[in-house]
Design a protein around this motif. Structure first.
Motif, PDB file in Angstrom:
ATOM      1  N   MET A 122       0.823  -1.219   0.000  1.00 19.34           N
ATOM      2  CA  MET A 122       0.000   0.000   0.000  1.00 19.34           C
ATOM      3  C   MET A 122       0.850   1.258   0.000  1.00 19.34           C
ATOM      4  O   MET A 122       0.441   2.297   0.494  1.00 19.34           O
ATOM      5  N   GLY A 123       2.084   1.124  -0.556  1.00 21.40           N
ATOM      6  CA  GLY A 123       2.948   2.295  -0.688  1.00 21.40           C
ATOM      7  C   GLY A 123       3.621   2.711   0.608  1.00 21.40           C
ATOM      8  O   GLY A 123       4.223   3.774   0.681  1.00 21.40           O
ATOM      9  N   LEU A 124       3.528   1.872   1.644  1.00 23.33           N
ATOM     10  CA  LEU A 124       4.201   2.178   2.908  1.00 23.33           C
ATOM     11  C   LEU A 124       5.634   1.644   2.823  1.00 23.33           C
ATOM     12  O   LEU A 124       6.017   1.021   1.843  1.00 23.33           O
ATOM     13  N   LYS A 125       6.406   1.871   3.883  1.00 25.25           N
ATOM     14  CA  LYS A 125       7.800   1.403   3.866  1.00 25.25           C
ATOM     15  C   LYS A 125       7.861  -0.102   3.644  1.00 25.25           C
ATOM     16  O   LYS A 125       8.656  -0.614   2.871  1.00 25.25           O
ATOM     17  N   GLU A 126       7.022  -0.825   4.384  1.00 26.63           N
ATOM     18  CA  GLU A 126       6.999  -2.289   4.286  1.00 26.63           C
ATOM     19  C   GLU A 126       5.611  -2.735   3.870  1.00 26.63           C
ATOM     20  O   GLU A 126       4.619  -2.228   4.395  1.00 26.63           O
ATOM     21  N   PRO A 127       5.515  -3.700   2.941  1.00 30.70           N
ATOM     22  CA  PRO A 127       4.182  -4.210   2.628  1.00 30.70           C
ATOM     23  C   PRO A 127       3.629  -5.020   3.802  1.00 30.70           C
ATOM     24  O   PRO A 127       4.393  -5.591   4.584  1.00 30.70           O
ATOM     25  N   TYR A 128       2.294  -5.025   3.937  1.00 31.56           N
ATOM     26  CA  TYR A 128       1.657  -5.867   4.961  1.00 31.56           C
ATOM     27  C   TYR A 128       1.698  -7.305   4.470  1.00 31.56           C
ATOM     28  O   TYR A 128       1.409  -7.583   3.305  1.00 31.56           O
ATOM     29  N   SER A 129       2.053  -8.230   5.355  1.00 28.00           N
ATOM     30  CA  SER A 129       2.084  -9.634   4.964  1.00 28.00           C
ATOM     31  C   SER A 129       1.462 -10.489   6.058  1.00 28.00           C
ATOM     32  O   SER A 129       1.829 -10.362   7.229  1.00 28.00           O
ATOM     33  N   GLY A 130       0.506 -11.316   5.667  1.00 25.88           N
ATOM     34  CA  GLY A 130      -0.112 -12.230   6.621  1.00 25.88           C
ATOM     35  C   GLY A 130      -0.121 -13.621   6.030  1.00 25.88           C
ATOM     36  O   GLY A 130      -0.269 -13.774   4.812  1.00 25.88           O
ATOM     37  N   GLN A 131       0.057 -14.634   6.878  1.00 27.26           N
ATOM     38  CA  GLN A 131      -0.029 -15.976   6.315  1.00 27.26           C
ATOM     39  C   GLN A 131      -0.730 -16.929   7.261  1.00 27.26           C
ATOM     40  O   GLN A 131      -0.808 -16.687   8.463  1.00 27.26           O
ATOM     41  N   THR A 132      -1.276 -17.976   6.693  1.00 26.01           N
ATOM     42  CA  THR A 132      -1.992 -18.965   7.477  1.00 26.01           C
ATOM     43  C   THR A 132      -1.808 -20.329   6.828  1.00 26.01           C
ATOM     44  O   THR A 132      -1.445 -20.427   5.661  1.00 26.01           O
ATOM     45  N   ILE A 133      -2.066 -21.369   7.615  1.00 28.65           N
ATOM     46  CA  ILE A 133      -1.978 -22.713   7.033  1.00 28.65           C
ATOM     47  C   ILE A 133      -3.160 -22.933   6.089  1.00 28.65           C
ATOM     48  O   ILE A 133      -4.209 -22.302   6.223  1.00 28.65           O
ATOM     49  N   LEU A 134      -2.981 -23.808   5.138  1.00 30.54           N
ATOM     50  CA  LEU A 134      -4.093 -24.221   4.273  1.00 30.54           C
ATOM     51  C   LEU A 134      -4.918 -25.233   5.055  1.00 30.54           C
ATOM     52  O   LEU A 134      -4.410 -26.286   5.449  1.00 30.54           O
ATOM     53  N   VAL A 135      -6.205 -24.901   5.290  1.00 36.95           N
ATOM     54  CA  VAL A 135      -7.022 -25.820   6.082  1.00 36.95           C
ATOM     55  C   VAL A 135      -7.630 -26.937   5.238  1.00 36.95           C
ATOM     56  O   VAL A 135      -7.704 -28.083   5.668  1.00 36.95           O
ATOM     57  N   THR A 136      -8.053 -26.597   4.006  1.00 37.42           N
ATOM     58  CA  THR A 136      -8.590 -27.642   3.113  1.00 37.42           C
ATOM     59  C   THR A 136      -7.867 -27.670   1.766  1.00 37.42           C
ATOM     60  O   THR A 136      -8.028 -28.609   1.002  1.00 37.42           O
ATOM     61  N   SER A 137      -7.110 -26.608   1.464  1.00 34.36           N
ATOM     62  CA  SER A 137      -6.425 -26.430   0.167  1.00 34.36           C
ATOM     63  C   SER A 137      -7.410 -26.290  -0.991  1.00 34.36           C
ATOM     64  O   SER A 137      -7.051 -26.462  -2.150  1.00 34.36           O
ATOM     65  N   GLU A 138      -8.674 -25.966  -0.656  1.00 34.10           N
ATOM     66  CA  GLU A 138      -9.693 -25.745  -1.694  1.00 34.10           C
ATOM     67  C   GLU A 138      -9.838 -24.253  -2.018  1.00 34.10           C
ATOM     68  O   GLU A 138     -10.719 -23.856  -2.763  1.00 34.10           O
ATOM     69  N   ILE A 139      -9.032 -23.430  -1.441  1.00 31.83           N
ATOM     70  CA  ILE A 139      -8.896 -21.971  -1.635  1.00 31.83           C
ATOM     71  C   ILE A 139      -9.941 -21.160  -0.851  1.00 31.83           C
ATOM     72  O   ILE A 139      -9.577 -20.314  -0.042  1.00 31.83           O
TER      73      ILE A 139
END
Length: 291
Positions: A122-139
């Motif tokens: 979003m044009g800030l110094k660092e991009p926001y990044s979030g991650q999580t495990i795939l619970v079903t891998s069905e997206i």
């Protein structure tokens, strides 16, 4: 029907909702990458989610990246989108073939066990990044889990891609519905009831439902209010000049070796599979310009 995204609210702003049809977008990706049916379904779901989530961002220059990294034979998926409905992406192994599971394309088996990462620049110094495990891998379920855990926003995500017998895309689309922090118990219960009634996004899309009708089916009795619509498309901004910068970044020694071989080289864009040719003269010029 052209692809587009609808943005809406319901229950006096206690719910915000998005829905999209993306058949042309997913079909364009299929043609560019020559994806197998299961790869088309997996990539198509992530492209739809990317287009919708991109449209949630506020500023013109904001960029979203969705990365699915699993141990399945599709070898990961990457999608990027902007706030204007442009989206692009690719599968690590577009040729993956798997037998159907319960009569459906086995997207979960193709993706495997792993992680979903969401990066917002979003044009800030660092991009926001979030991650999580795939619970079903069905997206869709994986994104529902991501919103609840990484963004603390209770959400419901539905995504679907239906293929024709000739392996072209019959229909594609989806929705994201989110509860605001001030949503009442009554509204939450009503929404949960409504969501139980919609078991298949593709079944509704196949009946010809528009994004508005999808949201009507989900939120019609909760005072649905459409706020706006935006077109969405598979679009890649690569060019010979942009790809040339990537060639230059491999280093002078490597480029010099290519020149000594005396052969033209071909470089493909990951996102749209467009091939760019660089002659020995081009390579000499790239070295000269990088001094």
């Amino acid at each position: 029907m052209k692809d587009y995204i609808v943005r809406a609210t319901a229950a006096d702003g206690q719910i915000r909702a998005f829905a999209a049809t993306t058949r042309a977008c997913v079909e364009t990706a299929r043609v560019h990458h020559g994806t197998s049916p299961v790869a088309t379904a997996a990539l198509g779901r992530l492209l739809t989610a990317g287009a919708i989530m991109g449209s949630m961002m506020k500023n013109e220059g904001d960029m979203l990246t969705l990365q699915v990294r699993g141990d399945g034979p599709i070898e990961g998926l990457t999608v990027t989108a902007d706030s204007k409905g442009n989206v692009k992406g690719y599968a690590g192994n577009p040729d993956v073939m798997l037998p159907p599971k319960n009569g459906k394309l086995d997207v979960g088996g193709a993706v495997g066990i792993g992680l979903l990462q969401v990066i917002k620049d979003m044009g800030l110094k660092e991009p926001y990044s979030g991650q999580t495990i795939l619970v079903t891998s069905e997206i869709a379920e994986d994104l529902t889990y991501y919103f609840a855990n990484s963004e603390q926003v209770p959400s419901s995500v539905g995504l679907g891609v239906l293929m024709e017998k000739d392996n072209t895309v019959r229909c594609a689309g989806g929705f994201i519905i989110q509860l605001m922090p001030f949503a009442t118990e009554e509204v939450i219960c009503k929404l949960e009831e409504n969501l139980k009634d919609v078991t298949s996004v593709t079944a509704l899309l196949d009946q010809g439902y528009t994004p508005e009708q999808l949201l009507e089916a989900l939120l019609g009795d909760l005072g649905l209010e459409i706020t706006d619509t935006i077109p969405t498309q598979f679009y890649c901004n690569c060019s010979k000049e942009r790809v040339e910068r990537a060639v230059a970044s491999v280093g002078k020694k490597e480029i010099q070796e290519m020149i000594q071989e005396g052969k033209d080289i071909e470089v493909k864009c990951h996102f749209c599979n467009t091939a760019y040719q660089y002659t020995v003269e081009d390579l000499n010029r790239i070295i000269k310009n990088s001094r």
